[in-house]
Structures are given as structure tokens and as C-alpha cells.
Scaffold this active site. Structure first.
Site, PDB file in Angstrom:
ATOM      1  N   HIS A  19       4.578 -92.705  38.424  1.00  0.00           N
ATOM      2  CA  HIS A  19       5.347 -93.569  39.062  1.00  0.00           C
ATOM      3  C   HIS A  19       4.799 -94.651  39.243  1.00  0.00           C
ATOM      4  O   HIS A  19       5.444 -96.316  39.577  1.00  0.00           O
ATOM      5  CB  HIS A  19       5.361 -93.423  40.177  1.00  0.00           C
ATOM      6  CG  HIS A  19       6.211 -92.332  41.242  1.00  0.00           C
ATOM      7  ND1 HIS A  19       7.417 -92.871  40.819  1.00  0.00           N
ATOM      8  CD2 HIS A  19       6.784 -92.182  42.823  1.00  0.00           C
ATOM      9  CE1 HIS A  19       8.431 -92.157  41.433  1.00  0.00           C
ATOM     10  NE2 HIS A  19       7.702 -92.031  43.160  1.00  0.00           N
ATOM     11  N   ASN A  66       9.009 -95.688  47.663  1.00  0.00           N
ATOM     12  CA  ASN A  66      10.043 -95.748  48.894  1.00  0.00           C
ATOM     13  C   ASN A  66      10.656 -96.829  49.384  1.00  0.00           C
ATOM     14  O   ASN A  66      12.267 -96.892  49.115  1.00  0.00           O
ATOM     15  CB  ASN A  66      10.127 -94.898  49.219  1.00  0.00           C
ATOM     16  CG  ASN A  66      10.094 -93.294  48.531  1.00  0.00           C
ATOM     17  OD1 ASN A  66       9.992 -93.091  47.262  1.00  0.00           O
ATOM     18  ND2 ASN A  66       9.515 -92.284  49.106  1.00  0.00           N
ATOM     19  N   ASP A  91       9.889 -96.119  36.309  1.00  0.00           N
ATOM     20  CA  ASP A  91       9.699 -95.137  35.646  1.00  0.00           C
ATOM     21  C   ASP A  91      10.682 -93.743  36.373  1.00  0.00           C
ATOM     22  O   ASP A  91      12.037 -94.609  37.146  1.00  0.00           O
ATOM     23  CB  ASP A  91       8.822 -93.967  36.104  1.00  0.00           C
ATOM     24  CG  ASP A  91       9.040 -93.360  38.080  1.00  0.00           C
ATOM     25  OD1 ASP A  91       9.533 -94.114  38.713  1.00  0.00           O
ATOM     26  OD2 ASP A  91       8.850 -91.887  38.433  1.00  0.00           O
ATOM     27  N   ASN A 112      14.055 -92.719  43.812  1.00  0.00           N
ATOM     28  CA  ASN A 112      13.692 -93.046  45.756  1.00  0.00           C
ATOM     29  C   ASN A 112      13.364 -94.692  45.290  1.00  0.00           C
ATOM     30  O   ASN A 112      14.382 -95.630  46.585  1.00  0.00           O
ATOM     31  CB  ASN A 112      12.866 -92.846  46.531  1.00  0.00           C
ATOM     32  CG  ASN A 112      13.324 -90.747  46.850  1.00  0.00           C
ATOM     33  OD1 ASN A 112      14.301 -90.638  46.928  1.00  0.00           O
ATOM     34  ND2 ASN A 112      13.106 -89.850  47.006  1.00  0.00           N
TER      35      ASN A 112
END
Length: 188
Positions: A19, A66, A91, A112
Site C-alpha cells: 500500500h 482511506n 498501488d 479506497n
């Protein structure tokens, strides 16, 4: 002026995870520009540099993935940067490890961080450099996969991907997004 933001999660716990490829690419870009991404503002670590005649704000939002849109929106408002001058590096589990995909607009595609940026900017019309991290194994939870680290044998491929993402961002600023798409979207 451009904002180039790499997405990731703050704290040492998440360093080198799938991530956090956006953070890795921004660090490489900062090195290339002789910039330091250490100033804390707009809920991010920021730094400034130049790509050709253009001033660029490099950013690593510290809001957790997020909520990335909160930081991006604060920067866009403060610097009065329109969405078409924002480049997000993140990513992508739908691309092979190290593969890049550049777009100037589009949906979040299940990401997200991108979803939150779209919500906060009120548009999908910003550029993104998606860095492939490989497809998650069917038996594995998505969160566990993206918060996991790359196996040693993939580290070289990913190091090259961070270099490529940094070069793609430079090309997007100097030659335009279409030139970068034509070059990097075809590269394997």
C-alpha cells in the site's frame, strides 16, 4: 504548479508494504529533484522542487490511505491547484508487480484512497500513476495483502517500478500525460 502525491499509510509499521508504493516513488522523485519531503503541513509531509519551469509540491499524506482526500483537498485549496495539475501515485492489485498504468481521469477502481480523493475533490479528472503490486491470492484477505511486504525476489522489480513512477511523473509535467501514457503504459 503541480501537486504530486504518493499514497500510503504513516508510521514505521507500514513501511515497505504494498500500500505504500506511492511513498516510495515520491521519495525517489524527491531525490531526483534534490527536494526534501519533510515539512509537516496539510496533514502530509511535503516538499517543493522544480521540474523544468514548473514548481511542484511533493506530498506523502499522513491521514492513512482511506482518508487521503482530506490532505489532497487541503493542498489543492491552499496552493490553488486545479485537479488537472494533481498527480497521484498509488498501488494497484490489478497490475503485475512493477507494471505502471497512467490515466488522466477515471474511477477509483476499488482503491479506497482514490475513492476518498474523488469524494473530496468532487471530480475524477486528476491524473494517477498506478503501480502494480500483483494480484492478491484468492485465499488471502485484501487488507492483509496490501498491508503485507513484497517477497525478497520482487524487491528489484519494485525498486525499478519506483524509478519508473518518478520518471513518469517528470514526463507528465514536462511532456504531458499523453506522452507518459504512450511510453510507460506499454512498458513491461
Amino acid at each position: 504548479m503541480y501537486i504530486i502525491a504518493g499514497l500510503g499509510n504513516p508510521t514505521r509499521e507500514y513501511e515497505k508494504t504494498r500500500h505504500n508504493v506511492g511513498f516510495e516513488a515520491v521519495d525517489i522523485l524527491a531525490d531526483k529533484l534534490g527536494a526534501r519531503v519533510t515539512e509537516k503541513k496539510h496533514r502530509a509531509f511535503c516538499g517543493t522542487g522544480r521540474i523544468g519551469p514548473e514548481k511542484v509540491i511533493l506530498s506523502k499524506p499522513q491521514t492513512f490511505m482511506n482518508l487521503s482526500g482530506e490532505s489532497i483537498r487541503a493542498m489543492a485549496d491552499f496552493y490553488k491547484v486545479e485537479p488537472d495539475h494533481i498527480i497521484i501515485i498509488c498501488d494497484d492489485i490489478n497490475l503485475a508487480e512493477g507494471q505502471l498504468r497512467i490515466r488522466t481521469k477515471g474511477s477509483a477502481g476499488g482503491h479506497n484512497g482514490l475513492k476518498n480523493i474523488i469524494n473530496h475533490l468532487g471530480t475524477q479528472e486528476f491524473s494517477r500513476i498506478r503501480v502494480g503490486v500483483g494480484e492478491k491470492p484468492k485465499e488471502m484477505d485484501l487488507a492483509d495483502y496490501v498491508l503485507g511486504r513484497f517477497p525478497r525476489e520482487q524487491e528489484g522489480v519494485m525498486d525499478q517500478a519506483y524509478q519508473d513512477a518518478a520518471e513518469a511523473a517528470i514526463m507528465m509535467v514536462t511532456e504531458g500525460a499523453e506522452a507518459a501514457m504512450n511510453f510507460f503504459n506499454r512498458k513491461k
